[in-house]
Design a protein around this motif. Structure first.
Motif, PDB file in Angstrom:
ATOM      1  N   TYR A  24       0.833  -1.198   0.000  1.00  0.00           N
ATOM      2  CA  TYR A  24       0.000   0.000   0.000  1.00  0.00           C
ATOM      3  C   TYR A  24       0.872   1.253   0.000  1.00  0.00           C
ATOM      4  CZ  TYR A  24      -3.739  -3.148   1.566  1.00  0.00           C
ATOM      5  OH  TYR A  24      -4.640  -4.171   1.674  1.00  0.00           O
ATOM      6  N   SER A  25       0.291   2.341  -0.454  1.00  0.00           N
ATOM      7  CA  SER A  25       0.958   3.628  -0.295  1.00  0.00           C
ATOM      8  C   SER A  25       1.017   3.957   1.192  1.00  0.00           C
ATOM      9  CB  SER A  25       0.187   4.721  -1.036  1.00  0.00           C
ATOM     10  OG  SER A  25      -1.059   4.964  -0.387  1.00  0.00           O
ATOM     11  N   ASP A  26       1.901   4.837   1.561  1.00  0.00           N
ATOM     12  CA  ASP A  26       2.050   5.216   2.968  1.00  0.00           C
ATOM     13  C   ASP A  26       0.748   5.792   3.515  1.00  0.00           C
ATOM     14  OD1 ASP A  26       4.257   5.554   5.110  1.00  0.00           O
ATOM     15  OD2 ASP A  26       3.215   7.469   5.154  1.00  0.00           O
ATOM     16  N   GLU A  27       0.086   6.604   2.705  1.00  0.00           N
ATOM     17  CA  GLU A  27      -1.170   7.217   3.132  1.00  0.00           C
ATOM     18  C   GLU A  27      -2.248   6.156   3.382  1.00  0.00           C
ATOM     19  OE1 GLU A  27      -4.440  10.547   1.594  1.00  0.00           O
ATOM     20  OE2 GLU A  27      -2.747   9.991   0.322  1.00  0.00           O
ATOM     21  N   THR A  28      -2.371   5.186   2.480  1.00  0.00           N
ATOM     22  CA  THR A  28      -3.368   4.129   2.643  1.00  0.00           C
ATOM     23  C   THR A  28      -3.058   3.258   3.854  1.00  0.00           C
ATOM     24  OG1 THR A  28      -4.035   4.020   0.311  1.00  0.00           O
ATOM     25  CG2 THR A  28      -4.271   2.006   1.607  1.00  0.00           C
ATOM     26  N   ALA A  29      -1.802   2.868   4.004  1.00  0.00           N
ATOM     27  CA  ALA A  29      -1.414   2.039   5.147  1.00  0.00           C
ATOM     28  C   ALA A  29      -1.703   2.759   6.461  1.00  0.00           C
ATOM     29  CB  ALA A  29       0.064   1.672   5.061  1.00  0.00           C
ATOM     30  N   SER A  30      -1.435   4.060   6.499  1.00  0.00           N
ATOM     31  CA  SER A  30      -1.709   4.854   7.711  1.00  0.00           C
ATOM     32  C   SER A  30      -3.199   4.898   8.011  1.00  0.00           C
ATOM     33  CB  SER A  30      -1.178   6.287   7.548  1.00  0.00           C
ATOM     34  OG  SER A  30       0.225   6.302   7.488  1.00  0.00           O
ATOM     35  N   CYS A  31      -3.989   5.105   6.975  1.00  0.00           N
ATOM     36  CA  CYS A  31      -5.444   5.175   7.141  1.00  0.00           C
ATOM     37  C   CYS A  31      -5.998   3.858   7.670  1.00  0.00           C
ATOM     38  CB  CYS A  31      -6.099   5.549   5.817  1.00  0.00           C
ATOM     39  SG  CYS A  31      -7.892   5.758   5.904  1.00  0.00           S
ATOM     40  N   LEU A  32      -5.555   2.744   7.092  1.00  0.00           N
ATOM     41  CA  LEU A  32      -6.043   1.431   7.511  1.00  0.00           C
ATOM     42  C   LEU A  32      -5.567   1.086   8.922  1.00  0.00           C
ATOM     43  CD1 LEU A  32      -5.558  -0.594   4.192  1.00  0.00           C
ATOM     44  CD2 LEU A  32      -7.664   0.424   5.082  1.00  0.00           C
ATOM     45  N   ALA A  33      -4.328   1.449   9.233  1.00  0.00           N
ATOM     46  CA  ALA A  33      -3.798   1.175  10.569  1.00  0.00           C
ATOM     47  C   ALA A  33      -4.571   1.952  11.628  1.00  0.00           C
ATOM     48  CB  ALA A  33      -2.311   1.529  10.619  1.00  0.00           C
ATOM     49  N   LYS A  34      -4.824   3.219  11.377  1.00  0.00           N
ATOM     50  CA  LYS A  34      -5.555   4.044  12.342  1.00  0.00           C
ATOM     51  C   LYS A  34      -6.993   3.569  12.493  1.00  0.00           C
ATOM     52  CE  LYS A  34      -2.628   8.096  11.576  1.00  0.00           C
ATOM     53  NZ  LYS A  34      -2.535   9.445  10.969  1.00  0.00           N
ATOM     54  N   GLU A  35      -7.588   3.136  11.402  1.00  0.00           N
ATOM     55  CA  GLU A  35      -8.937   2.574  11.457  1.00  0.00           C
ATOM     56  C   GLU A  35      -8.959   1.325  12.333  1.00  0.00           C
ATOM     57  OE1 GLU A  35     -12.834   1.490  11.081  1.00  0.00           O
ATOM     58  OE2 GLU A  35     -11.925   3.414  10.565  1.00  0.00           O
ATOM     59  N   ALA A  36      -7.955   0.484  12.184  1.00  0.00           N
ATOM     60  CA  ALA A  36      -7.878  -0.745  12.964  1.00  0.00           C
ATOM     61  C   ALA A  36      -7.727  -0.450  14.449  1.00  0.00           C
ATOM     62  CB  ALA A  36      -6.708  -1.596  12.477  1.00  0.00           C
ATOM     63  N   VAL A  37      -6.923   0.541  14.784  1.00  0.00           N
ATOM     64  CA  VAL A  37      -6.708   0.904  16.192  1.00  0.00           C
ATOM     65  C   VAL A  37      -8.009   1.378  16.828  1.00  0.00           C
ATOM     66  CG1 VAL A  37      -5.547   2.515  17.749  1.00  0.00           C
ATOM     67  CG2 VAL A  37      -4.265   1.421  15.901  1.00  0.00           C
ATOM     68  N   VAL A  38      -8.740   2.224  16.104  1.00  0.00           N
ATOM     69  CA  VAL A  38     -10.014   2.734  16.619  1.00  0.00           C
ATOM     70  C   VAL A  38     -11.013   1.585  16.775  1.00  0.00           C
ATOM     71  CG1 VAL A  38     -11.994   4.211  16.105  1.00  0.00           C
ATOM     72  CG2 VAL A  38      -9.676   5.050  15.687  1.00  0.00           C
ATOM     73  N   ALA A  39     -11.082   0.728  15.764  1.00  0.00           N
ATOM     74  CA  ALA A  39     -12.031  -0.383  15.790  1.00  0.00           C
ATOM     75  C   ALA A  39     -11.698  -1.390  16.894  1.00  0.00           C
ATOM     76  CB  ALA A  39     -12.056  -1.087  14.434  1.00  0.00           C
ATOM     77  N   ALA A  40     -10.420  -1.603  17.144  1.00  0.00           N
ATOM     78  CA  ALA A  40     -10.004  -2.570  18.164  1.00  0.00           C
ATOM     79  C   ALA A  40     -10.287  -2.059  19.564  1.00  0.00           C
ATOM     80  CB  ALA A  40      -8.523  -2.890  18.002  1.00  0.00           C
ATOM     81  N   GLY A  41     -10.210  -0.733  19.747  1.00  0.00           N
ATOM     82  CA  GLY A  41     -10.456  -0.164  21.067  1.00  0.00           C
ATOM     83  C   GLY A  41      -9.242  -0.273  21.976  1.00  0.00           C
ATOM     84  N   GLU A  42      -9.339   0.327  23.141  1.00  0.00           N
ATOM     85  CA  GLU A  42      -8.219   0.340  24.080  1.00  0.00           C
ATOM     86  C   GLU A  42      -7.881  -1.082  24.522  1.00  0.00           C
ATOM     87  OE1 GLU A  42      -6.900   2.487  28.295  1.00  0.00           O
ATOM     88  OE2 GLU A  42      -8.843   2.943  27.347  1.00  0.00           O
ATOM     89  N   GLY A  43      -6.591  -1.408  24.431  1.00  0.00           N
ATOM     90  CA  GLY A  43      -6.147  -2.745  24.781  1.00  0.00           C
ATOM     91  C   GLY A  43      -6.510  -3.802  23.757  1.00  0.00           C
ATOM     92  N   GLY A  44      -6.928  -3.370  22.580  1.00  0.00           N
ATOM     93  CA  GLY A  44      -7.401  -4.293  21.556  1.00  0.00           C
ATOM     94  C   GLY A  44      -6.295  -5.102  20.899  1.00  0.00           C
ATOM     95  N   ARG A  45      -6.699  -6.220  20.311  1.00  0.00           N
ATOM     96  CA  ARG A  45      -5.778  -7.085  19.576  1.00  0.00           C
ATOM     97  C   ARG A  45      -6.134  -7.047  18.091  1.00  0.00           C
ATOM     98  NH1 ARG A  45      -5.172 -12.871  21.115  1.00  0.00           N
ATOM     99  NH2 ARG A  45      -3.012 -12.567  20.437  1.00  0.00           N
TER     100      ARG A  45
END
Length: 224
Positions: A68-89
């Motif tokens: 992925y482009s850096d921008e896309t990878a960043s967007c997907l990573a941040k989405e995953a963090v939000v979706a996983a929640g605090e302490g998420g896996r």
């Protein structure tokens, strides 16, 4: 770029006394290769080598790898963090560039692992899990079912067989949330096997691909 070198070598071996002549296409490809090499080396020298930067492990097209482009990878990573929640896996299935971006975030509120066929990614230690989609449930015993808050997956091939087998892995791992990245032509099969819907967000790759790629989720995401 082995094919460029091979062509150059063939022309030299054909007549060692002659100056090798390259086609304009081969010369352009060779120049592009050396330019990319110089840029990578320059970045390593000026910024220090980052083992998690996208491209630190180069694409292997024979394994159908397209980062992925850096921008896309960043967007997907941040989405995953939000979706996983605090302490998420978070589990990244055949999505190494998202894994790398998650590691660059250096978050303390989530954990992540990478399931990947390419053993070069074993440099990431215990977070690397060898994965072959042809054996979707051949996973380590300590990888418990429904133990990840979100699974991000990018099946390596645009075929229903590959998607269906990868879907088995996804459904085994996730507690519920799925973020799938695959071709737009796989929309019907993605809904069939995973119950996901296409997002408005359009992922981009470092190199332009012939097939349009899209993201699919089964939850209310920030990608819309």
């Amino acid at each position: 770029m082995t094919h460029v070198y091979a062509l150059f070598r063939w022309k030299m071996d054909d007549d060692d006394d002659d100056i090798p002549q390259l086609s304009s296409h081969t010369l352009a490809a060779l120049q592009e290769f050396y330019l990319e090499q110089q840029q990578r080396e320059g970045m390593k020298t000026s910024q220090g080598f980052n083992q998690y930067s996208i491209g630190s492990i180069e694409e292997d097209w024979q394994l159908s790898q397209f980062w992925y482009s850096d921008e896309t990878a960043s967007c997907l990573a941040k989405e995953a963090v939000v979706a996983a929640g605090e302490g998420g896996r978070i589990a990244c299935v055949s999505a190494p560039s998202v894994y790398q971006k998650l590691k660059e975030l250096d978050g303390k509120d989530f954990s992540v692992c990478i399931l990947e066929y390419d053993r070069r990614f074993s440099v990431y230690g215990e977070e690397f899990i060898f994965y072959d989609y042809n054996q979707p449930l051949n996973l380590p015993e300590n990888l418990l079912p429904h133990s990840f808050d979100i699974v991000i997956a990018d099946p390596p091939y645009l075929s229903e067989e590959c998607l269906q087998k990868t879907a088995e892995t996804i459904k085994y791992l996730t507690k519920g949330k799925i973020l799938l990245c695959t071709g737009a032509i796989m929309e019907e099969q993605a809904a069939k096997h995973l119950g996901v819907k296409m997002c408005k967000f359009i992922p981009k790759h470092l190199r332009n691909l012939a097939n349009e790629f899209r993201c699919y989720v089964n939850y209310a995401s920030g990608l819309d």
